[in-house]
Write an enzyme that holds these catalytic residues in place. Sequence first.
Site, PDB file in Angstrom:
ATOM      1  N   GLY A 135       0.831  -1.211   0.000  1.00 19.55           N
ATOM      2  CA  GLY A 135       0.000   0.000   0.000  1.00 19.55           C
ATOM      3  C   GLY A 135       0.855   1.247   0.000  1.00 19.55           C
ATOM      4  CG  ASN A 136      -0.234   4.652  -1.524  1.00 14.13           C
ATOM      5  OD1 ASN A 136      -0.938   5.494  -0.975  1.00 14.13           O
ATOM      6  ND2 ASN A 136      -0.635   3.964  -2.587  1.00 14.13           N
ATOM      7  CE1 TYR A 137       3.614   5.051   5.699  1.00 16.38           C
ATOM      8  CE2 TYR A 137       5.178   5.796   4.039  1.00 16.38           C
ATOM      9  CZ  TYR A 137       4.899   5.059   5.175  1.00 16.38           C
ATOM     10  OH  TYR A 137       5.867   4.332   5.775  1.00 16.38           O
ATOM     11  CB  ALA A 176      -1.808   7.335  -3.961  1.00 15.05           C
TER      12      ALA A 176
END
Length: 396
Positions: A206-208, A274
């Site tokens: 995943g990402n932030y 994102a």
Amino acid sequence: MVKGKKIILGISGSIAAYKAAHLTRLLVKAGAEVQVLMTRAATDFITPLTLSTLSKRPVLSDFHAEESWNNHVELGLWADVLVLAPLTATTLAKLASGLADNVLVATYLSARCPVFFAPAMDVDMWKHPSTQRNVQLLESYGNRLIPVGFGELASGLTGEGRMAEPEEIVALLNDFFSEGQPLAGKRALVTAGPTYEAIDPVRFIGNYSSGKMGVAIAERLAALGAQVDLILGPSSLNPVHPHIRLHRVRSAQEMYEASLAVFDQTDMAVLSAAVADYRPANPASEKIKKDKADMRIDLESTPDIAAALGARKKAGQVLVGFALETENELENARAKRQKKNLDFIVLNSLRDAGAGFHHDTNKITLVFEGNKTEEFQLKSKREVADDIVAALIRFV
Ligand code: C5P
């Protein structure tokens, strides 16, 4: 403009309640009909007689008085706008949790009109995580924060927490009513947040991304009258607005499918999510055991939603993307805009302090066709959303 508008002014028990008299006077002078509601604590700071004289209407404050008992429902339907000024930490908490033990909160819960709230409290109360959380909750219900001012407070401390000046509140309401609903009858698609790509049933790539930027855009589009399909990856945000239909998704594939399902009916799409570029090619169906010294995960490309929508885009549809860059920012953004057939792209650089995933602020440059750019200062994500939507409206 506020002339001829029906305004409910809800006053709670802060020393700033004295400013509510001036606010009432300004609104009445500008031609608005003002119905004042007060909490019982507010009546300790300013008398209902002052406000009923200025508003030329009886003030409602006692929930159990005969004239107040059913009025909250009627009032909720009557008003064009509900303004809560000043709003104390206590009443804010009641609104956030729906605790309707007075006529002001009961009217808030019944109101179908837009709600503005102008908090007023001491700096430490304002900064407390509980207050900040309640403010966010109200914003997530689609209510509009009238930001607190900075300066001297009744406690003698100096800091944030002063109620906005009555003149500012009137100006804001004037803007609101004159702005109208330029996107009424339009449909919009917004993607927001991160995606999670499963490695096995308990792990993911995943990402932030928090989803804040995209949710702010969806709320702005909705406030201007658009019907919004918000396709939101895993995010703790929970936007609630009568014009926003929320689709919660997890993976890039789910986001892609949800976007394609609505894109053809939309007039505009803002792709702020994102989205992961790669996903595990063969996610394990059982939890992977720690029985090897090292391991590899084979990755495959995810569908590029922006490129897919760019390829499908018809005349009259507007498509906006984002580019989060760390180097050769402008060049990369220009190339992306062209490759994905976007009308413009919102560039934010991680090199700018205060921009990107971890912040409530952002600093953007809009990149249009023909290498035209528009650069903006560092602003709150809500204000950045206003700038992006203002640019978008020029294409609609
Ligand atoms: O190519 P890059 O990921 O940097 O492009 C960013 C833009 O493309 C953003 O608008 C993002 O939402 C969109 N995007 C997408 N689907 C992907 C990857 C990116 O819609 N799989």
